[in-house]
Structures are given as C-alpha cells and as structure tokens.
Design a protein around this motif. Structure first.
Motif, PDB file in Angstrom:
ATOM      1  N   ILE A  34       0.292  -4.557   1.720  1.00  0.00           N
ATOM      2  CA  ILE A  34       0.737  -3.390   0.959  1.00  0.00           C
ATOM      3  C   ILE A  34       0.425  -3.616  -0.521  1.00  0.00           C
ATOM      4  CG2 ILE A  34       2.481  -2.574   2.575  1.00  0.00           C
ATOM      5  CD1 ILE A  34       4.604  -4.058   0.999  1.00  0.00           C
ATOM      6  N   VAL A  53       5.928  -1.494   8.027  1.00  0.00           N
ATOM      7  CA  VAL A  53       4.646  -2.086   7.623  1.00  0.00           C
ATOM      8  C   VAL A  53       4.006  -2.778   8.820  1.00  0.00           C
ATOM      9  CG1 VAL A  53       3.573  -3.888   6.205  1.00  0.00           C
ATOM     10  CG2 VAL A  53       5.250  -2.343   5.188  1.00  0.00           C
ATOM     11  N   ASN A  57       0.498  -1.978  10.575  1.00  0.00           N
ATOM     12  CA  ASN A  57      -0.528  -3.015  10.717  1.00  0.00           C
ATOM     13  C   ASN A  57      -0.882  -3.271  12.175  1.00  0.00           C
ATOM     14  OD1 ASN A  57      -0.458  -3.354   7.978  1.00  0.00           O
ATOM     15  ND2 ASN A  57       0.713  -5.247   8.037  1.00  0.00           N
TER      16      ASN A  57
END
Length: 143
Positions: A34, A53, A57
C-alpha cells in the motif's frame, strides 16, 4: 527475520506505536503493498484494514469467504507475489513514539491470523489474533 524479508515482504506489517493505554493502542501501520500508511486509533482497526489489504492482494489467502447482507469488496484470487510499492528497508525506517513491531502474517485460517511478531530481533509466534494482541500488550508494558 531476513527469511521473511526475502520471501514474503508483502505479508509484513510495520506497526509503529505512538500511544498505549491498556489495550488502547494508537499509531501507524505500514505494508509494502500500500502506498499510504494506515493511521489507527485502535489495534482492531489495523486488523480489519489489513485484512482488506490481504484480501485485495490475494496473499495470504483467507480460508473462508465473508458473508454479509451488504455488498462487500471482491476478494481477489491468490497471487504468489503481489506488487509492492516500497522495500522493507524503507518501511523499517518508520518508528513509533513508543515502539515499532514487525508482524508477519503467514496464514489466515479459521477466520484469524497465524504468524509471528518481531521486536528487537526476537521472534514471538502466535496462532490467533488474540495471541498477537496479548504479545503486543506484554511487550508494550515493558517499553
């Protein structure tokens, strides 16, 4: 620590603690995938935001798909090596006012995290998020 830096840097969270009052932990969290840091007012906020996140991913892949009455973000497929914005060396420069920890999330089975916490080159393993929070709390009491 070096084995994680070379093999799974995208699963690492640099947790910089600015204030600590019991289980109330505030600060900033960094991840190589990020571009901006995550400012947090509570440790649970970091967990929820980093879970998103990791979902984006596709690594570490969650063992369960979330169900909700509200439409949620798409969970992306597994990626062996998600793209990164910064190296671990750049992340390691960030320090908190009280302490800094490196958290490596190896897996996300049973709706929780498994991995290890690094502090001052000592590795502490955890098998649940609650274990991780207990480790952070005990280390912060010593700081």
């Amino acid at each position: 620590m070096n084995k994680y830096i070379n093999s799974i840097p995208f699963n690492m969270i640099r947790l910089c603690i600015d204030s600590y009052n019991g289980y109330k932990i505030t600060g900033k969290a960094y991840n190589s995938t990020i571009s901006e840091c995550i400012d947090f007012m509570d440790i649970y906020e970091v967990i929820l935001r980093m879970d998103r996140v990791f979902d984006h991913n596709g690594n570490p892949l969650s063992s369960q798909i979330r169900r909700s009455f509200h439409q949620e973000d798409t969970v992306y497929p597994y990626q062996n090596k998600p793209s990164t914005f910064v190296s671990y060396e750049e992340l390691a420069k960030h320090k908190g006012k009280i302490a800094a920890f490196d958290i490596v999330v190896k897996g996300r089975r049973n709706s929780t995290w498994q991995g290890c916490v690094f502090h001052k080159d000592i590795e502490y393993t955890f098998s649940t998020i609650l274990d991780m929070i207990k480790i952070l709390d005990s280390l912060l009491k010593k700081c």
